[in-house]
Motif scaffolding. Sequence first.
Motif, PDB file in Angstrom:
ATOM      1  N   LEU A  11      41.049  33.741  45.226  1.00  0.00           N
ATOM      2  CA  LEU A  11      40.096  34.689  44.667  1.00  0.00           C
ATOM      3  C   LEU A  11      40.838  35.748  43.857  1.00  0.00           C
ATOM      4  O   LEU A  11      41.995  36.079  44.151  1.00  0.00           O
ATOM      5  CB  LEU A  11      39.291  35.377  45.782  1.00  0.00           C
ATOM      6  CG  LEU A  11      38.470  34.480  46.707  1.00  0.00           C
ATOM      7  CD1 LEU A  11      37.940  35.283  47.883  1.00  0.00           C
ATOM      8  CD2 LEU A  11      37.323  33.823  45.955  1.00  0.00           C
ATOM      9  N   PHE A  12      40.156  36.298  42.851  1.00  0.00           N
ATOM     10  CA  PHE A  12      40.741  37.370  42.051  1.00  0.00           C
ATOM     11  C   PHE A  12      39.816  38.579  42.071  1.00  0.00           C
ATOM     12  O   PHE A  12      38.586  38.444  41.960  1.00  0.00           O
ATOM     13  CB  PHE A  12      40.967  36.921  40.606  1.00  0.00           C
ATOM     14  CG  PHE A  12      41.266  38.051  39.670  1.00  0.00           C
ATOM     15  CD1 PHE A  12      40.279  38.547  38.810  1.00  0.00           C
ATOM     16  CD2 PHE A  12      42.518  38.648  39.651  1.00  0.00           C
ATOM     17  CE1 PHE A  12      40.543  39.608  37.961  1.00  0.00           C
ATOM     18  CE2 PHE A  12      42.783  39.700  38.793  1.00  0.00           C
ATOM     19  CZ  PHE A  12      41.801  40.188  37.948  1.00  0.00           C
ATOM     20  N   PHE A  13      40.415  39.787  42.201  1.00  0.00           N
ATOM     21  CA  PHE A  13      39.644  41.020  42.196  1.00  0.00           C
ATOM     22  C   PHE A  13      40.347  42.057  41.319  1.00  0.00           C
ATOM     23  O   PHE A  13      41.578  42.175  41.342  1.00  0.00           O
ATOM     24  CB  PHE A  13      39.509  41.604  43.607  1.00  0.00           C
ATOM     25  CG  PHE A  13      38.755  40.732  44.560  1.00  0.00           C
ATOM     26  CD1 PHE A  13      37.369  40.786  44.640  1.00  0.00           C
ATOM     27  CD2 PHE A  13      39.428  39.830  45.375  1.00  0.00           C
ATOM     28  CE1 PHE A  13      36.664  39.980  45.516  1.00  0.00           C
ATOM     29  CE2 PHE A  13      38.742  39.020  46.260  1.00  0.00           C
ATOM     30  CZ  PHE A  13      37.348  39.085  46.325  1.00  0.00           C
ATOM     31  N   TYR A  14      39.540  42.771  40.574  1.00  0.00           N
ATOM     32  CA  TYR A  14      40.059  43.944  39.871  1.00  0.00           C
ATOM     33  C   TYR A  14      39.452  45.180  40.541  1.00  0.00           C
ATOM     34  O   TYR A  14      38.237  45.295  40.700  1.00  0.00           O
ATOM     35  CB  TYR A  14      39.672  43.929  38.391  1.00  0.00           C
ATOM     36  CG  TYR A  14      39.881  45.266  37.726  1.00  0.00           C
ATOM     37  CD1 TYR A  14      38.781  46.045  37.361  1.00  0.00           C
ATOM     38  CD2 TYR A  14      41.155  45.760  37.492  1.00  0.00           C
ATOM     39  CE1 TYR A  14      38.954  47.294  36.769  1.00  0.00           C
ATOM     40  CE2 TYR A  14      41.337  47.004  36.898  1.00  0.00           C
ATOM     41  CZ  TYR A  14      40.237  47.762  36.541  1.00  0.00           C
ATOM     42  OH  TYR A  14      40.415  48.998  35.970  1.00  0.00           O
ATOM     43  N   VAL A  15      40.338  46.102  40.950  1.00  0.00           N
ATOM     44  CA  VAL A  15      39.902  47.332  41.613  1.00  0.00           C
ATOM     45  C   VAL A  15      40.362  48.510  40.772  1.00  0.00           C
ATOM     46  O   VAL A  15      41.559  48.685  40.532  1.00  0.00           O
ATOM     47  CB  VAL A  15      40.477  47.438  43.039  1.00  0.00           C
ATOM     48  CG1 VAL A  15      40.021  48.747  43.690  1.00  0.00           C
ATOM     49  CG2 VAL A  15      40.058  46.250  43.887  1.00  0.00           C
ATOM     50  N   SER A  16      39.418  49.314  40.327  1.00  0.00           N
ATOM     51  CA  SER A  16      39.759  50.495  39.525  1.00  0.00           C
ATOM     52  C   SER A  16      40.210  51.630  40.438  1.00  0.00           C
ATOM     53  O   SER A  16      39.991  51.605  41.660  1.00  0.00           O
ATOM     54  CB  SER A  16      38.553  50.933  38.704  1.00  0.00           C
ATOM     55  OG  SER A  16      37.519  51.404  39.560  1.00  0.00           O
ATOM     56  N   ASP A  17      40.841  52.619  39.848  1.00  0.00           N
ATOM     57  CA  ASP A  17      41.257  53.785  40.624  1.00  0.00           C
ATOM     58  C   ASP A  17      40.056  54.515  41.204  1.00  0.00           C
ATOM     59  O   ASP A  17      40.140  55.118  42.280  1.00  0.00           O
ATOM     60  CB  ASP A  17      42.069  54.741  39.737  1.00  0.00           C
ATOM     61  CG  ASP A  17      43.448  54.195  39.403  1.00  0.00           C
ATOM     62  OD1 ASP A  17      44.158  53.792  40.339  1.00  0.00           O
ATOM     63  OD2 ASP A  17      43.799  54.153  38.203  1.00  0.00           O
ATOM     64  N   HIS A  18      38.942  54.456  40.496  1.00  0.00           N
ATOM     65  CA  HIS A  18      37.736  55.112  40.984  1.00  0.00           C
ATOM     66  C   HIS A  18      37.192  54.412  42.238  1.00  0.00           C
ATOM     67  O   HIS A  18      36.756  55.064  43.190  1.00  0.00           O
ATOM     68  CB  HIS A  18      36.673  55.115  39.885  1.00  0.00           C
ATOM     69  CG  HIS A  18      35.353  55.680  40.341  1.00  0.00           C
ATOM     70  ND1 HIS A  18      35.155  57.026  40.570  1.00  0.00           N
ATOM     71  CD2 HIS A  18      34.170  55.060  40.617  1.00  0.00           C
ATOM     72  CE1 HIS A  18      33.914  57.222  40.968  1.00  0.00           C
ATOM     73  NE2 HIS A  18      33.292  56.054  41.001  1.00  0.00           N
ATOM     74  N   ASP A  19      37.224  53.078  42.230  1.00  0.00           N
ATOM     75  CA  ASP A  19      36.734  52.324  43.390  1.00  0.00           C
ATOM     76  C   ASP A  19      37.625  52.547  44.611  1.00  0.00           C
ATOM     77  O   ASP A  19      37.147  52.644  45.734  1.00  0.00           O
ATOM     78  CB  ASP A  19      36.658  50.824  43.070  1.00  0.00           C
ATOM     79  CG  ASP A  19      35.587  50.525  42.039  1.00  0.00           C
ATOM     80  OD1 ASP A  19      34.623  51.316  41.959  1.00  0.00           O
ATOM     81  OD2 ASP A  19      35.735  49.539  41.309  1.00  0.00           O
ATOM     82  N   GLY A  20      38.938  52.573  44.365  1.00  0.00           N
ATOM     83  CA  GLY A  20      39.905  52.928  45.402  1.00  0.00           C
ATOM     84  C   GLY A  20      39.758  52.195  46.715  1.00  0.00           C
ATOM     85  O   GLY A  20      39.781  50.970  46.771  1.00  0.00           O
ATOM     86  N   VAL A  21      39.590  52.985  47.793  1.00  0.00           N
ATOM     87  CA  VAL A  21      39.589  52.450  49.157  1.00  0.00           C
ATOM     88  C   VAL A  21      38.502  51.402  49.349  1.00  0.00           C
ATOM     89  O   VAL A  21      38.746  50.325  49.909  1.00  0.00           O
ATOM     90  CB  VAL A  21      39.410  53.591  50.178  1.00  0.00           C
ATOM     91  CG1 VAL A  21      39.283  53.038  51.596  1.00  0.00           C
ATOM     92  CG2 VAL A  21      40.581  54.561  50.097  1.00  0.00           C
ATOM     93  N   GLN A  22      37.300  51.686  48.878  1.00  0.00           N
ATOM     94  CA  GLN A  22      36.187  50.767  49.094  1.00  0.00           C
ATOM     95  C   GLN A  22      36.421  49.431  48.407  1.00  0.00           C
ATOM     96  O   GLN A  22      36.142  48.365  48.970  1.00  0.00           O
ATOM     97  CB  GLN A  22      34.878  51.400  48.600  1.00  0.00           C
ATOM     98  CG  GLN A  22      33.619  50.676  49.025  1.00  0.00           C
ATOM     99  CD  GLN A  22      33.439  50.649  50.535  1.00  0.00           C
ATOM    100  OE1 GLN A  22      33.861  51.569  51.224  1.00  0.00           O
ATOM    101  NE2 GLN A  22      32.833  49.586  51.027  1.00  0.00           N
ATOM    102  N   GLY A  23      36.923  49.473  47.184  1.00  0.00           N
ATOM    103  CA  GLY A  23      37.183  48.233  46.467  1.00  0.00           C
ATOM    104  C   GLY A  23      38.273  47.397  47.122  1.00  0.00           C
ATOM    105  O   GLY A  23      38.154  46.176  47.247  1.00  0.00           O
TER     106      GLY A  23
END
Length: 335
Positions: A201-213
């Motif tokens: 799987l691939f995920f992109y997590v932004s700095d805004h999403d942070g912990v939750q992402g």
Amino acid sequence: MTIWFALCCMLSYWSMEMSAGNYLNSNKLGVVINTPTLQPDVHHLMDTSSSPSIVLTLDVSASMEYQKRLQKLGTAVRKWIHSIPYGLLLGMVEFSTKEELLSEMTLVDATSRERLVRSIPTSGQGETCIGCGVRLALQVLGKRNGIMVLVTDGQNTEPGQFISNIQAEVTESGTKVVAVGFGEAAPLDDLQQLASATGGLFFYVSDHDGVQGLFGALQEALKLAKLLLEKSTGIIENSTTEFSGEATDLPVTGTTTVSSQQHTTGLRNRTTSHIVSGKQHNISSSWFILGITAAMVGGVMFFIFMMLLIWLKCITPVKGFYSVIKQNRMTLYKL
């Protein structure tokens, strides 16, 4: 008679405990044991070779200090470790200029959770050697059919350690990669290609999403590990389990499910057994309560009987004696 009845109740309770003790002890777990040969052996309750396995491969380069990324990653991993089920094998690797082992593959239980949490990296420095971390993660997994969670926020800076250099090794190992690009500077295309090539799987997590992402990506990795185990062992569940609540148990020995209640007993059955539904056993407690009640009633009745006996044998004669003396005194006074 009441005292005798109370004694009989107490004796009946004792005899039931002695005769049915083995049956009650085994059936509390819902297991009927044909041959009662039990030996204490907690460490061999689970065959870890078929447990779902995940190795975290975490970027701790200097860029991870930007926007408190490493702090957010640590918070997400800590929260995730406390939510994952018993029976999972978890290892941890960090990488910057070079790779470093944080934790070997460890069977998750109440004791190991805190040790794993203490292994979470807290500071970042150095360059980014993605290939170094991936190769060490493969060594930690060994021949296990497991999941590698790769989290990075930047491009590789070490020669010969690019994702394209190590992709073939990962694919040949059978390891599925859950690739997480943390921030826009991460090699998103390479991470996505690695995940696709390995069936991960691939995920992109932004700095805004942070912990939750990050936490969401880890949860998906856990579901993938469980699904991978089901396919390899032929275990298919009718319901889907969400892992956001309390820790539950994962099947770890082929088609055998070991529950936490059985695990904490520290007993391993070395003979044949079969599983039956557990039953409630309130007979012994009922007899105990009945015996205590009868004993109390008998004691009260015995006390009343003794008081009546004392009254009849002692108080009444004394009162009669004093009555005779009083009459004699009245007769003498009249004379």
